[in-house]
Every structure is written in C-alpha cells, then in structure tokens.
Scaffold this motif. Structure first.
Motif, short mmCIF file in Angstrom:
data_model
loop_
_atom_site.label_atom_id
_atom_site.label_comp_id
_atom_site.label_asym_id
_atom_site.label_seq_id
_atom_site.Cartn_x
_atom_site.Cartn_y
_atom_site.Cartn_z
N VAL A 185 -22.35 33.71 -62.25
CA VAL A 185 -22.84 34.48 -61.35
C VAL A 185 -24.19 35.59 -61.23
O VAL A 185 -23.00 36.69 -62.24
CB VAL A 185 -22.02 34.17 -58.97
N SER A 186 -25.75 36.17 -61.27
CA SER A 186 -26.18 36.90 -62.10
C SER A 186 -26.69 37.84 -60.75
O SER A 186 -26.25 37.48 -60.10
CB SER A 186 -27.21 36.30 -62.92
N ASN A 189 -30.55 42.93 -60.69
CA ASN A 189 -31.39 44.17 -62.23
C ASN A 189 -31.68 44.04 -62.78
O ASN A 189 -32.02 44.20 -64.37
CB ASN A 189 -30.61 45.51 -61.78
N PRO A 213 -28.28 33.02 -59.70
CA PRO A 213 -29.00 34.18 -59.97
C PRO A 213 -28.84 34.46 -58.05
O PRO A 213 -28.77 34.03 -57.39
CB PRO A 213 -30.06 33.57 -60.20
N CYS A 323 -26.46 49.29 -64.09
CA CYS A 323 -25.22 49.34 -63.42
C CYS A 323 -24.58 50.30 -64.66
O CYS A 323 -23.80 51.48 -64.37
CB CYS A 323 -24.11 48.14 -64.37
P1 NDP Z 1 -24.17 42.15 -55.35
O1 NDP Z 1 -22.69 42.01 -55.84
O2 NDP Z 1 -24.63 42.36 -54.57
O3 NDP Z 1 -24.22 39.85 -56.68
C1 NDP Z 1 -24.58 39.92 -57.37
C2 NDP Z 1 -24.90 38.02 -57.33
O4 NDP Z 1 -23.43 37.43 -56.55
C3 NDP Z 1 -25.82 37.55 -56.94
O5 NDP Z 1 -26.43 36.25 -57.40
C4 NDP Z 1 -25.65 37.15 -54.92
O6 NDP Z 1 -26.37 36.23 -54.68
C5 NDP Z 1 -23.88 36.24 -55.99
N1 NDP Z 1 -23.17 36.82 -54.77
C6 NDP Z 1 -22.97 37.69 -53.35
N2 NDP Z 1 -22.11 37.19 -52.47
C7 NDP Z 1 -21.06 36.11 -53.24
C8 NDP Z 1 -20.64 34.58 -52.76
N3 NDP Z 1 -19.74 35.21 -51.41
N4 NDP Z 1 -19.92 34.25 -53.55
C9 NDP Z 1 -20.41 33.61 -54.79
N5 NDP Z 1 -22.00 34.85 -55.55
C10 NDP Z 1 -21.93 35.56 -54.13
O7 NDP Z 1 -25.15 42.34 -56.83
P2 NDP Z 1 -25.99 43.09 -57.11
O8 NDP Z 1 -27.34 41.73 -57.04
O9 NDP Z 1 -26.88 43.42 -55.97
O10 NDP Z 1 -26.49 43.62 -58.44
C11 NDP Z 1 -26.40 44.96 -58.21
C12 NDP Z 1 -24.43 45.51 -58.61
O11 NDP Z 1 -24.59 45.05 -60.52
C13 NDP Z 1 -24.29 46.74 -59.16
O12 NDP Z 1 -22.97 46.90 -58.37
C14 NDP Z 1 -24.46 47.21 -60.15
O13 NDP Z 1 -23.78 47.95 -60.82
C15 NDP Z 1 -23.71 45.67 -60.89
N6 NDP Z 1 -23.75 45.21 -62.31
C16 NDP Z 1 -23.14 44.70 -63.58
C17 NDP Z 1 -23.39 45.38 -64.17
C18 NDP Z 1 -22.43 45.29 -65.64
O14 NDP Z 1 -22.57 44.17 -66.88
N7 NDP Z 1 -21.50 45.36 -65.59
C19 NDP Z 1 -25.15 44.85 -65.51
C20 NDP Z 1 -26.00 44.82 -63.98
C21 NDP Z 1 -25.32 45.39 -62.51
P3 NDP Z 1 -27.19 36.96 -53.91
O15 NDP Z 1 -28.44 37.68 -54.52
O16 NDP Z 1 -27.89 35.24 -53.19
O17 NDP Z 1 -26.76 37.38 -52.57
#
Ligand code: NDP
Length: 527
Positions: A185-186, A189, A213, A323
């Motif tokens: 699950v990605s 960004n 994604p 992130c």
């Molecule tokens: P989210 O946590 O909102 O979403 C991430 C993914 O999870 C999306 O594909 C989203 O789908 C999915 N998702 C949401 N709810 C669920 C669920 N209940 N079950 C399964 N999947 C779910 O993050 P963002 O996309 O807003 O990304 C930003 C965040 O990612 C920031 O906090 C950033 O720091 C972090 N990040 C961390 C990195 C690292 O390497 N540590 C690198 C890059 C980012 P949908 O979009 O459909 O809601």
C-alpha cells in the motif's frame, strides 16, 4: 540523457544537463496528448474495469482530468489476492536467478520510459521535473539494488556448521524462503518508488504481489505494473488494484489471504493497519514506513551558506510533502539571526507555479485536504507564533485553479504548541532558538517520530549528533539537503519510533530478508 555522463539522484539533481530538459518536454507533450483515458486495474494479467470510477486530477489545475480509474471493491481485492495465491507456487519455485533477470528487465524498461513516467508524476503529484525524474530513476535503482543483494547473498542459501555427531554426517543449510502473497500500500508523494521499491523486494524474493496505490496517484503505479507485465512476469505474480483505502485497502488488510504487507503512509493509518493486521490467525510480517517530524540542528560552528541551502531544499522540496521534509529548524543562539535572515531571503526567492515549467521549484500541494490543512495550520501559527514569510495560499492567476501555498517559516512558536509534534506535511517549517546543543538535541528527539535528521557544525559535533539523534537516517553538513535526498545503496531509508516498524532501511543491506522466513534444512547420513 547519457547515463554515463550524468547520474540523476536527489543529491545530483541541481545542475542537470540540457538534454534532460529536452527529453522531459517531449515526454510531457506525449503524456498530455493521452489524458482522460479510462485506465484499468490489472488482475491476473488482465485489464479489469468496474462500473464505479474516480477521476485523477492535476493539483496544479484541478479542471484537468488526467485519467479515469476504477473504484475497486472488496470483491476485486479478493480476486487479486486469489490470482496472487494461484501464481505463488510457480513463482516461488522459479530459480532466483530467473526472477533477478526479469526484475532487471523491468528496471531497464523503467529507464527506457523514465521521461514519460516522470511527466505523469509531475502532473499527478505536482512534483517539479527533477523531483519527478528522481522518483522514477530511484525506482529502477531500487529494483536493481534488490537484485544485487539477492545475488550478493547467493539467494540467501547458506551452509551452516556441521554438528559433531559420531557415526553420522550432518549437513545444515539455512534457506530464506518467501512468505506467499504480499500486499503493498503506497502513499501519494512517491507513487513510483514506494510502489515499485517494496514490490521489487517482495517479487525478487519469490512472493507474489497485490499493490494498492494512493487514490491521488493511481496512474504512476499503473506504469510500474506495466513495466513488470512487459518485462515478462507471469500473470498473477503482480496485481494492481485501485480504489479507496477505507474500503478496498481495508479489505486487503482484513483478508486472511495476505501473508505480509508493506505500508507506506501516515502514522495514523499505519497504526490502524498494524492493529488490524495483528488480528490474523498468526503474526504476519508488517513493514510500516510512516511519517516524520524531521529536525535540523545548526551549531554556532556551522557554515551558514551550506546550512541555509540544505535546509531550504529539505523544507520546501516537493512543497514540504516528503516524509523526510525538514519541518523543525533548531538553531544555536549566536548564529540564529544571521541564518534566519538568510533563510527568509532565500525562501522569498523560490519560484512557485506549474511544476512542469523548468523554472519552477515549488508546485502545488497534492490534494484538497493538504490545501485545507495548510490554511488551518497557517491560521493557528499566525496566532501562536510569528510568520516570517509565507502563510498564504495563492489564489490569483496563474494559481487560481491549483492548490498553491506559499512556503512558510515560523518563529517564536512556544515549544509546548502541538504543531511542534504533529507532522504537517505542507510547506511550513517552525524555527527554534536554543542556548546550546544539548537543548537542541532534547527538542530534536522529543517527538514520536524518528525518520531523518540533519546537522550543521564541526566534525566532532557531528559525531556527537550521530550518537544522540534517534532517527534511521542522519546527515551532517550536506548542502544537497539537510534531511532529504536518500538514494538506494547510498542512504538506505527508514525510521525509528513512530516512523517505522522494522528498524531496517529500504534500499539497504538488511531489507530483503524482511520478505522471507528462514528454514533450516538438516540432513543426517549414517557413516
Ligand atoms: P495515508 O496514510 O493517508 O495513505 C497511504 C495509503 O494508505 C494510501 O494508498 C491510502 O489509500 C491507503 N489507506 C488509507 N486508509 C487505509 C486503510 N484503512 N486500509 C488500507 N489502506 C489504507 O498517507 P498519504 O498518502 O497521505 O501519504 C503521506 C504520508 O506518508 C505522510 O505521513 C508521510 O510522512 C508518509 N510517508 C512515509 C514515508 C517513509 O518512507 N517513512 C515515505 C513517504 C511518505 P487512499 O489514498 O485511497 O486513501
């Protein structure tokens, strides 16, 4: 672009050759000519369309529909998992050398398509062109690094010692074997590297994969799926599903058919997934890469030009939506005024606009909710701190139809304010003034996150910094980025505390074994 002459990484991207621009512009024109198509999921090697759809729009101009994507259901999640399950026996028994060959082929295809993929990323996420090219190029390198590690470890097959049995000869072999069906699950960004990197690690080690994604960025991940398909991975080995995290994503998390998961995203969603996934019949590997609240500490001995350059790049590269973004700037008193003045000056000189324009540094934030967050935070910070620059959304032409926010620096925010703790994930950084480095370190570590950190000062101070800082990635005296800019094989990337679950960094020495469980094979022969 000649890869011999110029290797694009986040640390080398600041003076790209002219040819890079020419190629990007040609690709952008091609991609723009193909907007608005209905783009399917890939389940069991076939395109799959649903009756309900969602639109992928351009955050720089929300009137532009980039593509129409499938709103996958729980049934689609089950179908993708079933396809991955069927494909697992053959794929896991494919010699690892053959899996490496196929993954390298996919990496080469990503390279061949690099500019087109980057153009999609720029339009879909709002990244400027070098950031977008970096995301795509990093993905190919993550594929190759995973292949390299498997080769360097001979497929993780090791002969152990022979136990001293009299009258018998024992052979003990340690083998790392894939778990089975892996879900990726990605986030929005880094839609390329964070879909492709975990998928490559899972696949090369013999797992089959279902990727979901972020709903803001489904197109880029589709291009990775196509590279895998075109490289010749068998049907079902790699499946790509799109739809809301709350329904489709949750169905994947709740399914007993999943043997392991890599989630990259926010702390809040990651922790929910951690708990839900823990309800299975037995513990299953859960790789969580989550948010950051990344500090930089600047000592009185720092070179302030280097510090200002590195901080600016990390605070506002990709609009603060990395992130690893530098969101907390902690400066020793004697250099505080000079550095802050410099930072404000440089921030005001940043060019904001259409991220596909080569002159632009800051594009829009990626979605409406980030745009709203920015406005709420700016309001709060203007009341509780002092906004030195920024703090406003940009609403006049040419910004009117996009999510443009001015890069913002804030001073005098009391350290007890919640925004010193919370990941804002927009172009806002807060600045603290400290009397000495111990105070700086106490502030730096006083958060639930531990992803990246930066330091500017003497070499001796840097050693102290590495020892004390609680993060998975730490940089000293780096003008290329105070807290950002990791690259596979150079700076493996991962976090401590609330930033990550495994303590082992992606694109590093210890990453691949996370995707396999160990089996010891003891054979005894009577002598
Ligand atoms: P989210 O946590 O909102 O979403 C991430 C993914 O999870 C999306 O594909 C989203 O789908 C999915 N998702 C949401 N709810 C669920 C669920 N209940 N079950 C399964 N999947 C779910 O993050 P963002 O996309 O807003 O990304 C930003 C965040 O990612 C920031 O906090 C950033 O720091 C972090 N990040 C961390 C990195 C690292 O390497 N540590 C690198 C890059 C980012 P949908 O979009 O459909 O809601």
């Amino acid at each position: 672009m000649s890869t011999q002459a110029f290797k694009l990484t986040y640390a080398t991207m600041f003076n790209p050759p002219e040819e890079m621009h020419t190629q990007f512009e040609a690709a952008l024109a091609r991609v723009k000519a193909s907007l608005g198509r209905d783009i399917g999921m890939i389940i069991d090697g076939k395109d799959h369309f649903t009756s309900e759809k969602f639109e992928d729009t351009n955050p720089a101009d929300t009137a532009v529909v980039l593509g129409v994507f499938q709103k996958g259901t729980a049934q689609d999640a089950d179908d993708a998992l079933a396809a991955a399950r069927r494909a697992f026996p053959a794929w896991s028994h494919t010699p690892w050398q053959e899996r490496v060959r196929l993954l390298r082929q996919a990496a080469d295809l990503i390279d061949t398509r690099l500019y087109d993929i980057a153009a999609v990323i720029a339009l879909e996420v709002g990244k400027n062109r070098v950031e977008a090219l970096g995301d795509a190029a990093e993905t190919a390198d993550l594929f190759r690094y995973a292949c390299d590690r498997l080769e360097a470890n001979n497929g993780y097959i090791y002969e152990m010692g022979q136990d001293p049995l009299s009258g018998f000869k024992a052979t003990n072999i340690s083998v790392l074997r894939p778990y089975g069906v892996w879900v990726v699950v990605s986030p929005f960004n880094f839609p390329c590297a964070l879909s492709g990197g975990p998928a490559a690690a899972a696949l090369v080690t013999g797992n089959t994969v279902v990727i979901k994604p972020a709903s803001d960025t489904p197109w880029t991940s589709r291009l990775i799926a196509e590279a895998l398909r075109d490289a010749g991975l068998p049907d079902g080995v790699y499946n790509y599903v799109t739809g809301p995290g709350s329904s489709l994503g949750q169905a994947l998390i709740d399914s007993p058919e999943v043997d392991g998961i890599t989630f990259t995203g926010s702390f809040e969603v990651g922790m929910e997934i951690y708990r839900d996934f823990g309800r299975g019949r037995w513990p299953r590997p859960t790789i969580l890469e989550m948010g950051g609240k990344n500090p930089v500490i600047v000592s009185r001995h720092a070179d302030l030009d280097t510090a200002a350059t590195g901080i600016l790049r990390s605070a506002f590269g990709l609009q603060g939506q990395k992130c690893s973004a530098c969101s907390r700037i902690i400066i020793e008193e004697p250099v505080y005024d000079r550095l802050v003045e410099r930072l404000v000056e440089m921030t005001q000189a940043l060019v904001i606009g259409d991220p596909t324009d080569r002159r632009v540094y800051l594009g829009p934030v990626a979605n409406r909710s980030s745009y709203q967050d920015y406005q709420n935070f700016a309001e709060d910070l203007s009341q509780n701190g002092r906004i030195l620059t920024g703090g406003k959304i940009l609403v006049d032409a040419p910004y009117a139809r996009g999510y443009f926010c001015s890069p913002t620096l804030v001073a005098d925010l009391p350290l007890s304010h919640p925004l010193w703790q919370r990941e804002m994930f927009v172009p806002i950084s807060t600045i603290a003034r400290v009397g000495n480095l111990d105070q700086a370190m106490a502030i730096a570590n006083n958060v639930a996150y531990g992803l990246t950190a930066g330091f500017y000062g003497s070499s001796e101070e840097a050693e102290w910094f590495y020892d004390k800082i609680e993060t998975g990635v730490s940089y000293a005296n780096r003008p290329q980025g105070a807290t950002t800019g990791a690259w596979p094989g150079y700076q493996p990337f991962g976090g401590w505390k609330g930033s990550g679950s495994t303590g082992k960094n992606a694109g590093g020495l210890y990453y691949l074994p996370l995707y396999m469980h160990e089996q010891i094979r003891t054979m005894v022969v009577k002598q």
